[in-house]
Design a protein around this motif. Sequence first.
Motif, short mmCIF file in Angstrom:
data_model
loop_
_atom_site.label_atom_id
_atom_site.label_comp_id
_atom_site.label_asym_id
_atom_site.label_seq_id
_atom_site.Cartn_x
_atom_site.Cartn_y
_atom_site.Cartn_z
N MET A 52 0.80 -1.23 0.00
CA MET A 52 0.00 0.00 0.00
C MET A 52 0.83 1.28 0.00
SD MET A 52 -2.89 1.38 -0.28
CE MET A 52 -3.98 -0.04 -0.16
N ILE A 53 1.88 1.32 0.79
CA ILE A 53 2.66 2.56 0.88
C ILE A 53 3.32 2.87 -0.47
CG2 ILE A 53 4.57 3.73 2.09
CD1 ILE A 53 1.94 3.28 3.76
N GLU A 54 3.73 1.82 -1.15
CA GLU A 54 4.29 1.97 -2.50
C GLU A 54 3.19 2.51 -3.46
OE1 GLU A 54 7.32 1.81 -3.23
OE2 GLU A 54 7.25 1.71 -5.42
N TYR A 55 1.97 2.03 -3.30
CA TYR A 55 0.87 2.51 -4.15
C TYR A 55 0.56 4.00 -3.87
CZ TYR A 55 -0.43 -2.45 -4.93
OH TYR A 55 -0.44 -3.78 -5.26
N LEU A 56 0.93 4.47 -2.68
CA LEU A 56 0.62 5.87 -2.31
C LEU A 56 1.76 6.83 -2.67
CD1 LEU A 56 -1.04 5.29 1.20
CD2 LEU A 56 -2.21 5.83 -0.94
N ARG A 57 2.78 6.32 -3.37
CA ARG A 57 4.00 7.12 -3.58
C ARG A 57 3.76 8.45 -4.28
NH1 ARG A 57 4.36 2.62 -7.04
NH2 ARG A 57 4.55 3.10 -9.27
N LYS A 58 2.74 8.51 -5.16
CA LYS A 58 2.50 9.75 -5.90
C LYS A 58 2.05 10.89 -5.00
CE LYS A 58 3.10 8.65 -10.29
NZ LYS A 58 3.46 9.33 -11.50
N SER A 90 7.46 -4.26 10.38
CA SER A 90 6.48 -3.34 10.96
C SER A 90 5.78 -2.52 9.87
CB SER A 90 7.20 -2.40 11.94
OG SER A 90 6.45 -1.23 12.16
N ASN A 91 4.44 -2.54 9.89
CA ASN A 91 3.68 -1.72 8.93
C ASN A 91 3.89 -0.23 9.22
OD1 ASN A 91 2.74 -3.95 7.59
ND2 ASN A 91 0.72 -3.97 8.58
N TYR A 92 4.09 0.10 10.51
CA TYR A 92 4.38 1.50 10.88
C TYR A 92 5.69 1.94 10.23
CZ TYR A 92 6.18 5.35 13.68
OH TYR A 92 6.72 6.55 14.06
N LYS A 93 6.73 1.11 10.33
CA LYS A 93 8.04 1.48 9.77
C LYS A 93 7.94 1.68 8.26
CE LYS A 93 12.76 -0.25 9.05
NZ LYS A 93 13.30 1.06 8.77
N LEU A 94 7.17 0.80 7.63
CA LEU A 94 6.97 0.90 6.17
C LEU A 94 6.37 2.26 5.81
CD1 LEU A 94 7.42 -1.48 4.18
CD2 LEU A 94 4.96 -1.89 4.28
N ALA A 95 5.34 2.65 6.59
CA ALA A 95 4.65 3.92 6.32
C ALA A 95 5.53 5.11 6.69
CB ALA A 95 3.34 3.97 7.10
N ASP A 97 8.88 5.26 6.73
CA ASP A 97 9.96 5.40 5.76
C ASP A 97 9.45 5.87 4.39
OD1 ASP A 97 11.57 4.47 7.75
OD2 ASP A 97 11.89 2.48 6.89
N GLY A 98 8.28 5.36 4.00
CA GLY A 98 7.82 5.60 2.62
C GLY A 98 6.89 6.78 2.46
N LEU A 99 6.36 7.32 3.58
CA LEU A 99 5.37 8.39 3.44
C LEU A 99 5.45 9.41 4.59
CD1 LEU A 99 2.71 9.42 1.93
CD2 LEU A 99 1.44 8.00 3.56
#
Length: 256
Positions: A52-58, A90-95, A97-99
């Motif tokens: 999901m975080i990758e899908y939100l990159r824009k 961690s889903n938190y870490k993913l978000a 770092d990515g957003l």
Amino acid sequence: MASMPETKKFAIEIFEGEDLLVDSLAKYVVDLSNKFTSKRGAFTVCLSGGSMIEYLRKLLESPYVDSIEWSKWQVFWLDERVVPKTHANSNYKLALDGLLSTVPIPPGNVYAINDTLSAEGAADDYETRLRELVSKGVITLSPTSGFPKFDLILLGMGPDGHVASLFPGHPLVHENKRWVAFIKDSPKPPPERITLTFPVINSCAYAALVVTGKDEADAVHSVLGKSENPVKLPAALVSPEGELKWFLDKDAASKL
Ligand SMILES: O=C1O[C@H](COP(=O)(O)O)[C@@H](O)[C@H](O)[C@H]1O
């Protein structure tokens, strides 16, 4: 047939490529953010992990990044793995770092799980914090279901048809009292997780189910297509009071 209940509204959009999908998803999120921040000065959004975080990159690019009142965002997790916040799972870490580390959301508006607790403790704690936010009016309550009503829930789907940490055949799929539940035998690692339950997911105002890739095509067909031998996958149970939109790329939709 494993399809959505006929009375509920949902839309399906199929994109030629992932780039077009993520662009459309960014527009969709910006529009909803603007709708809710101008209506009530806040936007409550639940993030998933996985892709999901990758899908939100824009959202981090112009013109989207400057069209959002980030300070009004209130960020939650649809599900989380019971690991330290610094752990790769961690889903938190993913978000973060990515957003989240790139946009000006006040840290106090970001509701990560308490990673010092057990799975049971973390689920109880997250539910208690959601209840406090409902009593303060940050999160609204659905008058229909009595469960919290998030403005937007962003869901991914695994190849087995799971959403959040609600897996096919697992009793948690039928949980109808808890807002937040724990699982210790997740078939997808890591085994210990917490998850919002279906009554919460289905009380939201808007839900987006974002799926890409050939590996998901069978599950997409099982949920949205015409099937001789229907199996009710968790993704088929996403049926919000509000609006559901499926964002599919052509590989995920290839068996429809
Ligand atoms: O384990 C999880 O998987 C789902 C699906 O992930 P995806 O990479 O196939 O999109 C995800 O939505 C969930 O948040 C996560 O914990």
